[in-house]
Scaffold this active site. Sequence first.
Site, short mmCIF file in Angstrom:
data_model
loop_
_atom_site.label_atom_id
_atom_site.label_comp_id
_atom_site.label_asym_id
_atom_site.label_seq_id
_atom_site.Cartn_x
_atom_site.Cartn_y
_atom_site.Cartn_z
N ASP A 64 -14.69 76.32 34.28
CA ASP A 64 -13.76 76.88 33.42
C ASP A 64 -12.34 76.39 33.87
O ASP A 64 -11.58 76.83 34.86
CB ASP A 64 -13.98 78.45 33.73
N ASP A 100 -10.83 87.60 24.63
CA ASP A 100 -10.45 87.00 25.75
C ASP A 100 -8.95 86.57 26.01
O ASP A 100 -8.27 85.87 25.30
CB ASP A 100 -11.20 85.53 25.84
N LYS A 148 -2.31 73.28 31.23
CA LYS A 148 -3.36 73.70 30.11
C LYS A 148 -2.48 73.73 28.86
O LYS A 148 -2.87 73.42 27.60
CB LYS A 148 -4.07 74.68 30.27
N GLU A 206 -14.35 79.23 25.21
CA GLU A 206 -14.67 80.31 26.23
C GLU A 206 -15.42 81.38 25.92
O GLU A 206 -16.20 82.09 26.84
CB GLU A 206 -13.09 80.41 26.92
P1 ADP Z 1 -6.79 81.67 32.37
O1 ADP Z 1 -8.14 81.72 31.84
O2 ADP Z 1 -5.65 81.77 31.25
O3 ADP Z 1 -6.72 80.98 33.45
P2 ADP Z 1 -7.35 84.28 33.66
O4 ADP Z 1 -8.73 84.81 32.98
O5 ADP Z 1 -7.42 83.85 35.13
O6 ADP Z 1 -6.36 83.40 32.81
O7 ADP Z 1 -6.38 85.29 33.90
C1 ADP Z 1 -5.17 85.24 34.36
C2 ADP Z 1 -4.23 86.12 33.96
O8 ADP Z 1 -4.86 87.49 34.49
C3 ADP Z 1 -3.00 86.11 34.91
O9 ADP Z 1 -1.90 86.02 33.77
C4 ADP Z 1 -2.73 87.14 35.67
O10 ADP Z 1 -1.45 87.56 36.02
C5 ADP Z 1 -3.64 88.14 35.14
N1 ADP Z 1 -4.25 89.40 35.99
C6 ADP Z 1 -5.16 88.88 36.95
N2 ADP Z 1 -5.52 90.16 37.46
C7 ADP Z 1 -4.63 91.12 36.86
C8 ADP Z 1 -4.54 92.45 37.15
N3 ADP Z 1 -5.07 93.11 38.00
N4 ADP Z 1 -3.78 93.24 36.29
C9 ADP Z 1 -3.13 92.62 35.21
N5 ADP Z 1 -3.38 91.27 35.01
C10 ADP Z 1 -3.96 90.71 35.86
MG MG Z 2 -9.67 82.27 30.70
#
Ligand code: ADP
Ligand code: MG
Length: 647
Positions: A40, A227, A102, A205
Amino acid sequence: MYGALLKGCGQRPVIKMIELPILGQNFAATITEGPILGIDLGTTHSLVAVLQHGAPRVLLDQDGDPLIPSVVSYPVDGPPVVGKAALARAGFDPTRTIFSSKRLIGRSMEDLRDEMATLPYALVEAEDREMALIDLGDRKITPQEVCGRILRACRDLAAVQLKMAPEMLTRAVITVPAYFDDAQRQATRRAAKLAGLEVLRMVSEPTAAALAYGLDKSGSSRVAVYDLGGGTFDLSILELQGDVFRVLATSGDTHLGGDDFDRAILINCAAEIQQQSGVDVLADPGARAALRLIAERTKKALSSAEEADFVYHDAELGIAYRRTIDWRAFQGWIAPLVQRTLDGCSMALQDAGLTPPDIHEVVLVGGSTRVPLVKAAVSQFFGRPCHDELNPDTVVALGAAIQAGVLGGQVQNALLLDVTPLSLGIATAEGTVSKLILRNATIPAQAKEGFTTFVDGQTAVKFTILQGERELAKDCRELGEFVLRGIPPMPAGLPKIGVRFHLDADGVLHVRAKEERSGVSAEITVKPKHGLTDEEVETMLADAWENAESDLVTRQVADLHGQLGNVRRAVEKHLDIARQHLEAHALERLEDAFEDANQASCLNEPGPLKGILDELETAAHPLAEALMNHVAREAVRDRFVSDLIDE
Ligand code: ADP
Ligand code: MG
């Protein structure tokens, strides 16, 4: 000049033919190779997972952590560092610490105009002006190089965890947002190559998430996968038919996610800091990077508490700032962003011809779905509780590992289909578009259509490949063109040119044209100069709606002119025969109709044009009969001659 194309007369031969590949046979893994990695590649975090003993497993780093920050830092004096070590450098080396790569991959400066203001590092235009580059000062690097290093880190982590040499891990399934266009997918593939990985399949995804939830085993039902990650939003509507996932529609925004929530906090606090101290903290790249991290921490705290403190001290700038942020204030700041995701949900439902009650299950994916307002808004929109049992950070990687297992032959009977966001077609002589693969068609997809030539003796035909929803070629985006040469000279309309579109599993379009009488052929693989942003996709769709009616009229007029031209040329060619064989009144009617047709080129209303076309066709009937008799006589005469020879 190359002659133009005419759409084949009569019935379209095959409008759309979707072939379902049988996975697990072509890609059977051999024992000497390591497992196929499921990766991912996230905007914020990346994860790697594999299928072990029939179950997907996310691989953890030495701290027991599954998330690799998608960050690469390039120290002036030393090799690049990736992941946590890079994230730690963001505060003090902001111009050389690259996050959100990305968001940049496969995109041009033009696409990134709005983005630049909030990035602490610099972007420049590549010499060919197509892609944006990251400017480190002493050198420039490409976004795919940054993504390549992140993918390499995933591969290295897997090698350590699986106790294998990295050389054994050379194949991967990589997930990308459903809205990634061809340019973004191709750039991702190049990034993987830089990491020594061959991408066996790219999976969207949300589709991977549905696999992780095992929804393929839940019988036939419709699922919405919502998502919301750090930098991207995707909504997919899937239909589960037995073991097969069919993607009914997708919608998304490659510029919407948790980063924007952070920015909302950042901008509000920075404004207050400026009010209090007079310092524009956003102008200082180091301060901005530090504030961004504080904003994110505050946001996360607000997911489980009613209020959280935003604290920022900077002795150098003379700032000591503290603010308690209440969840209501935060909700107010992000409400418009959440609403935009719901608009995306509406759009996908509309595309699929569905309403919220038609959806049986809703799956939440991505770290930002932990924000209580997001959960509540999505549940309310669909009118049902959402699936959030699995960790929203890891579901996509788990699904990628399952897809890797499918490709490796370890998982049978699971099949994933993705869809194409915009229609694909060919420009015709009349300036219209003949659409071969329609928007939201499941991919891989194949389609075939017949064309012929426009002028007598035409030996070459130019094909222009178009993407878009509008009816006229000039309003669609040109993806590429190629020329089919070496057609033997024949009267117009006689060559039979079959054009085949093959949109492969990664969204890359292969086009092949073949003249069937002579066998000459030509082909092209479309590698767009740079892809469409999702805003452009949306604009094109909106344009198509707005202009649907006037487009339709323009298209009808163009088609009628094309048809009229064909009949007119055929009549003109045989006027001598008409004068010899037709009765006076029939000849007079034909000559009048022919004269009207000659005057019709300035008409731009379908009604009168259709009248002239109908009249010319009717008036030409006696000529057609005369011609048939003529041809029959010739044939009979030939027949006698050959009969005589035989005897
Ligand atoms: P990506 O797939 O775009 O890399 P993720 O699914 O890993 O993203 O999500 C990352 C996002 O989720 C970030 O903006 C992070 O700040 C947010 N995030 C992670 N944990 C929390 C939380 N407990 N509350 C709010 N936002 C969160
Ligand atoms: Mg993601």
